[in-house]
Design a protein around this motif. Structure first.
Motif, mmCIF file in Angstrom:
data_model
loop_
_atom_site.group_PDB
_atom_site.id
_atom_site.type_symbol
_atom_site.label_atom_id
_atom_site.label_comp_id
_atom_site.label_asym_id
_atom_site.label_seq_id
_atom_site.Cartn_x
_atom_site.Cartn_y
_atom_site.Cartn_z
ATOM 1 N N THR A 17 -1.081 20.338 22.221
ATOM 2 C CA THR A 17 -1.015 21.796 22.233
ATOM 3 C C THR A 17 -2.369 22.361 21.839
ATOM 4 N N ALA A 18 -3.047 22.996 22.794
ATOM 5 C CA ALA A 18 -4.375 23.560 22.536
ATOM 6 C C ALA A 18 -4.280 24.939 21.916
ATOM 7 N N LEU A 19 -3.326 25.758 22.373
ATOM 8 C CA LEU A 19 -3.096 27.099 21.834
ATOM 9 C C LEU A 19 -1.601 27.282 21.627
ATOM 10 N N ASP A 20 -1.253 27.843 20.481
ATOM 11 C CA ASP A 20 0.154 27.940 20.108
ATOM 12 C C ASP A 20 0.499 29.385 19.742
ATOM 13 N N ASP A 21 0.961 30.163 20.731
ATOM 14 C CA ASP A 21 1.447 31.524 20.513
ATOM 15 C C ASP A 21 0.372 32.409 19.859
ATOM 16 N N ILE A 22 -0.776 32.520 20.522
ATOM 17 C CA ILE A 22 -1.909 33.286 19.998
ATOM 18 C C ILE A 22 -1.790 34.746 20.402
ATOM 19 N N SER A 23 -1.963 35.632 19.438
ATOM 20 C CA SER A 23 -2.038 37.076 19.707
ATOM 21 C C SER A 23 -3.159 37.666 18.867
ATOM 22 N N LEU A 24 -4.032 38.435 19.496
ATOM 23 C CA LEU A 24 -5.066 39.180 18.776
ATOM 24 C C LEU A 24 -5.696 40.185 19.728
ATOM 25 N N SER A 25 -6.456 41.120 19.164
ATOM 26 C CA SER A 25 -7.108 42.150 19.967
ATOM 27 C C SER A 25 -8.551 42.308 19.509
ATOM 28 N N VAL A 26 -9.394 42.725 20.443
ATOM 29 C CA VAL A 26 -10.805 42.965 20.173
ATOM 30 C C VAL A 26 -11.139 44.361 20.661
ATOM 31 N N GLY A 27 -11.657 45.202 19.778
ATOM 32 C CA GLY A 27 -11.962 46.576 20.141
ATOM 33 C C GLY A 27 -13.203 46.681 21.006
ATOM 34 N N ARG A 28 -13.323 47.780 21.722
ATOM 35 C CA ARG A 28 -14.505 48.010 22.556
ATOM 36 C C ARG A 28 -15.741 48.136 21.679
ATOM 37 N N GLY A 29 -16.802 47.455 22.064
ATOM 38 C CA GLY A 29 -18.038 47.502 21.314
ATOM 39 C C GLY A 29 -18.045 46.657 20.056
ATOM 40 N N GLU A 30 -17.010 45.843 19.867
ATOM 41 C CA GLU A 30 -16.895 45.025 18.664
ATOM 42 C C GLU A 30 -17.566 43.667 18.864
ATOM 43 N N LEU A 31 -18.142 43.145 17.794
ATOM 44 C CA LEU A 31 -18.647 41.770 17.759
ATOM 45 C C LEU A 31 -17.607 40.953 17.004
ATOM 46 N N PHE A 32 -16.843 40.164 17.755
ATOM 47 C CA PHE A 32 -15.674 39.465 17.212
ATOM 48 C C PHE A 32 -15.922 37.965 17.223
ATOM 49 N N GLY A 33 -15.641 37.316 16.114
ATOM 50 C CA GLY A 33 -15.852 35.888 15.994
ATOM 51 C C GLY A 33 -14.558 35.100 16.005
ATOM 52 N N LEU A 34 -14.542 33.998 16.742
ATOM 53 C CA LEU A 34 -13.426 33.036 16.725
ATOM 54 C C LEU A 34 -13.972 31.803 16.025
ATOM 55 N N ILE A 35 -13.538 31.591 14.786
ATOM 56 C CA ILE A 35 -14.157 30.612 13.902
ATOM 57 C C ILE A 35 -13.215 29.439 13.674
ATOM 58 N N GLY A 36 -13.700 28.225 13.953
ATOM 59 C CA GLY A 36 -12.860 27.060 13.729
ATOM 60 C C GLY A 36 -13.575 25.783 14.115
ATOM 61 N N PRO A 37 -13.063 24.646 13.685
ATOM 62 C CA PRO A 37 -13.704 23.354 13.964
ATOM 63 C C PRO A 37 -13.517 22.927 15.404
ATOM 64 N N ASP A 38 -14.173 21.836 15.783
ATOM 65 C CA ASP A 38 -13.977 21.254 17.110
ATOM 66 C C ASP A 38 -12.511 20.903 17.299
ATOM 67 N N GLY A 39 -11.987 21.178 18.473
ATOM 68 C CA GLY A 39 -10.590 20.872 18.762
ATOM 69 C C GLY A 39 -9.613 21.928 18.310
ATOM 70 N N ALA A 40 -10.123 23.063 17.827
ATOM 71 C CA ALA A 40 -9.227 24.112 17.319
ATOM 72 C C ALA A 40 -8.579 24.917 18.436
ATOM 73 N N GLY A 41 -9.172 24.898 19.642
ATOM 74 C CA GLY A 41 -8.628 25.674 20.757
ATOM 75 C C GLY A 41 -9.544 26.792 21.226
ATOM 76 N N LYS A 42 -10.745 26.865 20.689
ATOM 77 C CA LYS A 42 -11.650 27.971 21.010
ATOM 78 C C LYS A 42 -12.051 27.969 22.488
ATOM 79 N N THR A 43 -12.462 26.818 22.997
ATOM 80 C CA THR A 43 -12.907 26.752 24.387
ATOM 81 C C THR A 43 -11.768 27.040 25.351
ATOM 82 N N THR A 44 -10.580 26.539 25.057
ATOM 83 C CA THR A 44 -9.428 26.832 25.901
ATOM 84 C C THR A 44 -9.168 28.329 25.958
ATOM 85 N N MET A 45 -9.259 29.010 24.817
ATOM 86 C CA MET A 45 -9.056 30.455 24.795
ATOM 87 C C MET A 45 -10.088 31.167 25.660
ATOM 88 N N PHE A 46 -11.357 30.750 25.562
ATOM 89 C CA PHE A 46 -12.402 31.399 26.341
ATOM 90 C C PHE A 46 -12.203 31.161 27.838
#
Length: 302
Positions: A17-46
């Motif tokens: 399971t790469a991503l498990d029921d993820i919900s979040l929002s990013v506002g317009r003009g925001e610099l938003f970070g997705l922070i986590g170790p290798d294998g956390a699911g970041k690349t799959t989300m992108f």
């Protein structure tokens, strides 16, 4: 309307399971970070947000457009810089930039103002093959190529992995400059210290979001009962601290150890006990917890 809306997205690769029921929002003009170790699911989300793969369930919108119904329109409105260097190594800096501009039916001259602060640093090497650039220069060229069509939303997947500390600092300074233009930036990184450069950050591990807030608030959640500990014998110190009744947790933190203490912890008493156990030059001092402490705490608590 937010620039990015993610609703209950899940994605698996076979039994993983790469991503498990993820919900979040990013506002317009925001610099938003997705922070986590290798294998956390970041690349799959992108890759899902860039419409390169489909989620198993859930949905998302980017720039107000549905990732399933409007993937062609989304691709023209986003810039995507993958984790691995994805430009053509046998083409020059100038040729790579012209090629990526042509993909979006623009020219470098059309949008030069968008990339000028970044491109000015690599322009002296415009004739050099991309494969011959240093890590920091490759990073800047890739960012220019992702920006050449003036995207509304910019996705940067671990852009500072594998580059030196100075290049990391320069890159984040460039993101601050870009943010001032109004572009929405979502960036992933395994480096906890980079979270402080974001407006907000989400901590992700094993495909689940553990916390989302401003860097200041995330650091506050780490708590006040954190101490830095060091001695001549660091490994025996770690084992000894973990055995103390008033130490709830202890872990290596850079060149020192961080210990999470209970209300009954006494520095002088702990130092004396460690001395009796043969540990020398013991130094225990209170420190302010940061996002990395918060991340470890969340991991320990499941």
């Amino acid at each position: 309307m937010n620039a990015i809306e993610i609703r209950n997205i899940s994605k698996s690769y076979g039994s993983v399971t790469a991503l498990d029921d993820i919900s979040l929002s990013v506002g317009r003009g925001e610099l938003f970070g997705l922070i986590g170790p290798d294998g956390a699911g970041k690349t799959t989300m992108f890759r899902i947000l860039a419409t390169l793969i489909d989620p198993d369930q859930g949905n998302a919108t980017v720039a107000g457009l549905d990732i399933g119904d409007s993937y062609r329109s989304i691709r023209s409105r986003i810039g995507y810089m993958p984790g691995r260097f994805s430009l053509y190594p046998d083409l020059s800096v100038r040729e790579n930039l012209n090629f990526f501009a042509s993909l979006f039916n623009v020219t470098v001259a059309d949008n030069h103002s968008m990339i000028a602060p970044i491109y000015s640093q690599i322009e002296p090497f415009a004739s050099r093959k991309a494969g011959k650039l240093s890590g920091g220069m490759k990073q800047k060229l890739a960012l220019c190529c992702a920006l050449i069509h003036k995207p509304e939303v910019l996705f940067l997947d671990e852009p500072t992995t594998g580059v030196d500390a100075v290049s990391r600092q320069e890159f984040w300074d460039m993101l601050d400059t870009l943010k001032a233009t109004g572009i929405t930036i979502m960036v992933s990184t395994p480096y906890m210290d980079e979270a402080v450069r974001c407006d907000r950050a989400a901590l992700i591990s094993h495909g689940r979001i553990m916390a989302t807030d401003t860097p200041g608030r995330l650091a506050e959640f780490a708590g006040d009962n954190i101490y830095s500990a060091a001695a001549q014998e660091m490994w025996p110190l770690l084992l000894a601290l973990r055995e103390m009744p008033d130490v709830a947790d202890c872990y290596t933190f850079g060149a020192t150890h961080h210990l999470v203490a209970t209300a009954g912890f006494n520095v002088a008493k702990a130092t004396e006990t460690l001395h009796r156990q043969g540990l020398h030059d013991v130094r225990i001092n209170p420190v302010k917890g940061n996002i990395e402490d918060m991340f470890i705490r969340l991991m320990k608590n499941g």
